[in-house]
Motif scaffolding. Sequence first.
Motif, PDB file in Angstrom:
ATOM      1  N   PRO A 180      -3.261  -6.181   4.924  1.00 41.70           N
ATOM      2  CA  PRO A 180      -4.368  -6.946   4.354  1.00 41.70           C
ATOM      3  C   PRO A 180      -5.109  -6.169   3.260  1.00 41.70           C
ATOM      4  CG  PRO A 180      -4.951  -6.130   6.524  1.00 41.70           C
ATOM      5  CD  PRO A 180      -3.515  -5.789   6.305  1.00 41.70           C
ATOM      6  N   HIS A 181      -5.875  -6.903   2.473  1.00 43.88           N
ATOM      7  CA  HIS A 181      -6.621  -6.309   1.360  1.00 43.88           C
ATOM      8  C   HIS A 181      -7.655  -5.283   1.809  1.00 43.88           C
ATOM      9  CE1 HIS A 181      -4.753  -9.606  -0.805  1.00 43.88           C
ATOM     10  NE2 HIS A 181      -5.090  -8.990  -1.927  1.00 43.88           N
ATOM     11  N   ASP A 182      -8.114  -5.380   3.031  1.00 43.21           N
ATOM     12  CA  ASP A 182      -9.116  -4.435   3.531  1.00 43.21           C
ATOM     13  C   ASP A 182      -8.496  -3.359   4.426  1.00 43.21           C
ATOM     14  OD1 ASP A 182      -8.518  -6.122   5.662  1.00 43.21           O
ATOM     15  OD2 ASP A 182     -10.594  -6.300   6.332  1.00 43.21           O
ATOM     16  N   LEU A 183      -7.245  -3.025   4.180  1.00 49.10           N
ATOM     17  CA  LEU A 183      -6.547  -2.054   5.028  1.00 49.10           C
ATOM     18  C   LEU A 183      -7.270  -0.707   5.131  1.00 49.10           C
ATOM     19  CD1 LEU A 183      -4.124  -1.460   6.849  1.00 49.10           C
ATOM     20  CD2 LEU A 183      -2.863  -0.745   4.801  1.00 49.10           C
ATOM     21  N   TRP A 216       0.830  -1.201   0.000  1.00 49.67           N
ATOM     22  CA  TRP A 216       0.000   0.000   0.000  1.00 49.67           C
ATOM     23  C   TRP A 216       0.862   1.248   0.000  1.00 49.67           C
ATOM     24  CZ3 TRP A 216      -5.232  -0.369  -0.266  1.00 49.67           C
ATOM     25  CH2 TRP A 216      -5.788  -1.626  -0.003  1.00 49.67           C
ATOM     26  N   THR A 244     -10.386   0.001   5.190  1.00 48.39           N
ATOM     27  CA  THR A 244     -11.494  -0.164   6.134  1.00 48.39           C
ATOM     28  C   THR A 244     -10.968  -0.275   7.558  1.00 48.39           C
ATOM     29  OG1 THR A 244     -12.798  -1.262   4.441  1.00 48.39           O
ATOM     30  CG2 THR A 244     -13.474  -1.606   6.730  1.00 48.39           C
ATOM     31  N   ARG A 245      -9.904  -1.038   7.732  1.00 46.32           N
ATOM     32  CA  ARG A 245      -9.315  -1.194   9.076  1.00 46.32           C
ATOM     33  C   ARG A 245      -8.758   0.122   9.593  1.00 46.32           C
ATOM     34  NH1 ARG A 245      -6.442  -7.051   9.625  1.00 46.32           N
ATOM     35  NH2 ARG A 245      -7.947  -8.253   8.413  1.00 46.32           N
TER      36      ARG A 245
END
Length: 76
Positions: free
Chosen positions: A47-50, A3, A52-53
């Motif tokens: 992770p792929h949902d960084l 990222w 959102t986290r």
Amino acid sequence: MKWLLTVPAGTDLGHLAAGLATVGATLLDGDPVPQGDDELVVQAEGPHDLPTRLAGLGLPVEAYPSSEFDDFGPGG
């Protein structure tokens, strides 16, 4: 997944790294890249949902997928 993170200039990268660790991400080594006077870009792996986290942390950071395509080895 790698990222690119945009953070305000002057952000304490140690504090950012600690926050990233709580959501399963790691700040990668390398110097921050200035984006004008107000922002820096740093690299992270997570992770792929960084995004959102990160939203749940309340940190002033935006996450964008890195354009590096190192997931594809020889023979693709």
